[in-house]
Design a protein around this motif. Structure first.
Motif, PDB file in Angstrom:
ATOM      1  N   ARG A 112      -1.184  -3.892   7.675  1.00 12.54           N
ATOM      2  CA  ARG A 112      -0.283  -2.771   7.852  1.00 12.54           C
ATOM      3  C   ARG A 112      -0.809  -1.664   8.755  1.00 12.54           C
ATOM      4  O   ARG A 112      -0.019  -0.921   9.318  1.00 12.54           O
ATOM      5  CB  ARG A 112       0.085  -2.167   6.482  1.00 12.54           C
ATOM      6  CG  ARG A 112       0.995  -3.068   5.669  1.00 12.54           C
ATOM      7  CD  ARG A 112       1.166  -2.497   4.271  1.00 12.54           C
ATOM      8  NE  ARG A 112       2.069  -3.325   3.481  1.00 12.54           N
ATOM      9  CZ  ARG A 112       3.284  -2.977   3.134  1.00 12.54           C
ATOM     10  NH1 ARG A 112       3.771  -1.830   3.500  1.00 12.54           N
ATOM     11  NH2 ARG A 112       4.039  -3.781   2.418  1.00 12.54           N
ATOM     12  N   ILE A 113      -2.121  -1.495   8.858  1.00 11.31           N
ATOM     13  CA  ILE A 113      -2.627  -0.395   9.670  1.00 11.31           C
ATOM     14  C   ILE A 113      -2.441  -0.704  11.144  1.00 11.31           C
ATOM     15  O   ILE A 113      -2.181  -1.836  11.542  1.00 11.31           O
ATOM     16  CB  ILE A 113      -4.118  -0.098   9.387  1.00 11.31           C
ATOM     17  CG1 ILE A 113      -4.976  -1.325   9.703  1.00 11.31           C
ATOM     18  CG2 ILE A 113      -4.325   0.359   7.977  1.00 11.31           C
ATOM     19  CD1 ILE A 113      -6.449  -1.073   9.531  1.00 11.31           C
ATOM     20  N   ASP A 114      -2.573   0.313  11.957  1.00  4.85           N
ATOM     21  CA  ASP A 114      -2.346   0.178  13.393  1.00  4.85           C
ATOM     22  C   ASP A 114      -3.232  -0.917  13.974  1.00  4.85           C
ATOM     23  O   ASP A 114      -4.421  -0.983  13.702  1.00  4.85           O
ATOM     24  CB  ASP A 114      -2.644   1.513  14.089  1.00  4.85           C
ATOM     25  CG  ASP A 114      -2.089   1.561  15.490  1.00  4.85           C
ATOM     26  OD1 ASP A 114      -1.183   2.362  15.699  1.00  4.85           O
ATOM     27  OD2 ASP A 114      -2.565   0.797  16.348  1.00  4.85           O
ATOM     28  N   ASP A 115      -2.609  -1.785  14.811  1.00  4.84           N
ATOM     29  CA  ASP A 115      -3.278  -2.979  15.283  1.00  4.84           C
ATOM     30  C   ASP A 115      -3.997  -2.742  16.612  1.00  4.84           C
ATOM     31  O   ASP A 115      -3.747  -3.414  17.580  1.00  4.84           O
ATOM     32  CB  ASP A 115      -2.256  -4.111  15.416  1.00  4.84           C
ATOM     33  CG  ASP A 115      -2.917  -5.455  15.611  1.00  4.84           C
ATOM     34  OD1 ASP A 115      -4.070  -5.613  15.180  1.00  4.84           O
ATOM     35  OD2 ASP A 115      -2.278  -6.340  16.213  1.00  4.84           O
ATOM     36  N   ARG A 118      -9.792   0.146  18.333  1.00  5.31           N
ATOM     37  CA  ARG A 118     -10.421   1.462  18.200  1.00  5.31           C
ATOM     38  C   ARG A 118      -9.923   2.186  16.972  1.00  5.31           C
ATOM     39  O   ARG A 118     -10.717   2.800  16.245  1.00  5.31           O
ATOM     40  CB  ARG A 118     -10.181   2.305  19.458  1.00  5.31           C
ATOM     41  CG  ARG A 118     -10.716   3.719  19.329  1.00  5.31           C
ATOM     42  CD  ARG A 118     -10.890   4.372  20.668  1.00  5.31           C
ATOM     43  NE  ARG A 118     -12.007   3.788  21.411  1.00  5.31           N
ATOM     44  CZ  ARG A 118     -13.269   4.157  21.237  1.00  5.31           C
ATOM     45  NH1 ARG A 118     -13.586   5.110  20.360  1.00  5.31           N
ATOM     46  NH2 ARG A 118     -14.242   3.602  21.922  1.00  5.31           N
ATOM     47  N   LEU A 119      -8.601   2.160  16.718  1.00  7.05           N
ATOM     48  CA  LEU A 119      -8.089   2.856  15.552  1.00  7.05           C
ATOM     49  C   LEU A 119      -8.582   2.201  14.271  1.00  7.05           C
ATOM     50  O   LEU A 119      -8.879   2.875  13.287  1.00  7.05           O
ATOM     51  CB  LEU A 119      -6.555   2.892  15.579  1.00  7.05           C
ATOM     52  CG  LEU A 119      -5.894   3.698  14.464  1.00  7.05           C
ATOM     53  CD1 LEU A 119      -6.433   5.124  14.438  1.00  7.05           C
ATOM     54  CD2 LEU A 119      -4.396   3.699  14.621  1.00  7.05           C
ATOM     55  N   ALA A 120      -8.690   0.863  14.292  1.00 12.33           N
ATOM     56  CA  ALA A 120      -9.208   0.167  13.122  1.00 12.33           C
ATOM     57  C   ALA A 120     -10.656   0.571  12.863  1.00 12.33           C
ATOM     58  O   ALA A 120     -11.060   0.809  11.720  1.00 12.33           O
ATOM     59  CB  ALA A 120      -9.100  -1.346  13.319  1.00 12.33           C
ATOM     60  N   ALA A 121     -11.433   0.660  13.934  1.00 17.23           N
ATOM     61  CA  ALA A 121     -12.826   1.063  13.781  1.00 17.23           C
ATOM     62  C   ALA A 121     -12.931   2.516  13.328  1.00 17.23           C
ATOM     63  O   ALA A 121     -13.750   2.861  12.485  1.00 17.23           O
ATOM     64  CB  ALA A 121     -13.576   0.874  15.101  1.00 17.23           C
ATOM     65  N   ALA A 122     -12.061   3.377  13.880  1.00 16.12           N
ATOM     66  CA  ALA A 122     -12.062   4.786  13.478  1.00 16.12           C
ATOM     67  C   ALA A 122     -11.651   4.931  12.025  1.00 16.12           C
ATOM     68  O   ALA A 122     -12.197   5.751  11.288  1.00 16.12           O
ATOM     69  CB  ALA A 122     -11.127   5.587  14.381  1.00 16.12           C
ATOM     70  N   ARG A 123     -10.656   4.131  11.601  1.00 15.82           N
ATOM     71  CA  ARG A 123     -10.187   4.195  10.202  1.00 15.82           C
ATOM     72  C   ARG A 123     -11.307   3.787   9.256  1.00 15.82           C
ATOM     73  O   ARG A 123     -11.508   4.394   8.208  1.00 15.82           O
ATOM     74  CB  ARG A 123      -8.971   3.269  10.030  1.00 15.82           C
ATOM     75  CG  ARG A 123      -8.379   3.311   8.628  1.00 15.82           C
ATOM     76  CD  ARG A 123      -7.694   4.636   8.379  1.00 15.82           C
ATOM     77  NE  ARG A 123      -7.182   4.719   7.035  1.00 15.82           N
ATOM     78  CZ  ARG A 123      -7.895   5.102   5.978  1.00 15.82           C
ATOM     79  NH1 ARG A 123      -9.152   5.429   6.117  1.00 15.82           N
ATOM     80  NH2 ARG A 123      -7.349   5.177   4.786  1.00 15.82           N
ATOM     81  N   ALA A 124     -12.066   2.742   9.640  1.00 16.57           N
ATOM     82  CA  ALA A 124     -13.187   2.313   8.805  1.00 16.57           C
ATOM     83  C   ALA A 124     -14.271   3.385   8.779  1.00 16.57           C
ATOM     84  O   ALA A 124     -14.858   3.673   7.731  1.00 16.57           O
ATOM     85  CB  ALA A 124     -13.750   0.996   9.329  1.00 16.57           C
ATOM     86  N   ALA A 125     -14.526   3.983   9.945  1.00 18.40           N
ATOM     87  CA  ALA A 125     -15.544   5.020  10.016  1.00 18.40           C
ATOM     88  C   ALA A 125     -15.139   6.250   9.208  1.00 18.40           C
ATOM     89  O   ALA A 125     -15.980   6.921   8.605  1.00 18.40           O
ATOM     90  CB  ALA A 125     -15.795   5.411  11.477  1.00 18.40           C
TER      91      ALA A 125
END
Length: 210
Positions: A112-115, A118-125
């Motif tokens: 569901r999160i943005d695909d 970079r955004l995935a990495a930022a969300r994890a960070a």
């Protein structure tokens, strides 16, 4: 927001409160998702936010601008309480006999999160930051509040918002770049993937910042 509208909300006018919900529910929902990382939990936070806003309606000042910072402040507290309740629930589950594996929400979240990488990495960070830094970042960067609005939402001085946001930005940049660097060095598999076989990620809807 005009003084008359604030007065109507203070007195419990259902129509005025309904208009408040229509205007800011989307913004509260997006903010809740960014704090919790879970769409279902974000829906719960929205409900809790407006229930609490109704309970606290008599504290709305007659003078002032948008009530969005006030609502996002309530949502931030609701997300904290929801997270504490979830941790207590998980601790209780962990004490039960492990006869079967409990389902994990990670697959739902990833779908569901943005695909974008970079955004995935930022969300994890983002999840590795201190809670105080994460809250300021989501309010200022993703919810679009200025320093004053974020300070009002969190009940802290503007200077504290500035310093926390600066730390959060610096840490996120470093962690995101490091995560992407590692990912780019990893061997890539599955080159024969069928085109279109990847799920489309759902994205938070555009917020109104009135």
């Amino acid at each position: 927001m005009e003084k008359d509208e604030r007065a109507r909300i203070r007195t419990g006018d259902p129509l005025a409160f309904g208009q408040l919900f229509d205007q800011y529910a989307r913004s509260v929902y997006n903010h809740a998702f960014r704090l919790t990382g879970n769409w279902s939990t974000a829906e719960d936070v929205v409900a809790l936010t407006f229930l609490e806003a109704w309970r606290l309606r008599a504290k709305v000042d007659l003078d002032g601008g948008s009530l969005r910072p006030w609502l996002l402040g309530i949502a931030t507290n609701a997300a904290r309480n929801t997270a504490r309740a979830a941790r207590r629930h998980e601790a209780a589950i962990a004490r039960l006999p492990r006869d079967e594996i409990m389902p994990d929400f990670a697959d739902e979240l990833v779908g569901r999160i943005d695909d974008t990488e970079r955004l995935a990495a930022a969300r994890a960070a983002l999840t590795t930051l201190r809670r105080s830094e994460r809250e300021v970042f989501t309010l200022c960067v993703w919810a679009g509040l200025d320093y004053g609005g974020a300070a009002q939402a969190l009940g802290i001085p503007v200077g504290t918002v500035r310093s926390r946001l600066a730390r959060a930005r610096k840490k996120l940049q470093k962690l995101t770049d490091a995560a992407l660097s590692v990912k780019n060095r990893e061997p890539q598999f599955g080159c024969g993937q069928v085109e279109g076989g990847r799920n489309t990620a759902a994205r938070p809807t555009q917020e109104e910042t009135r």
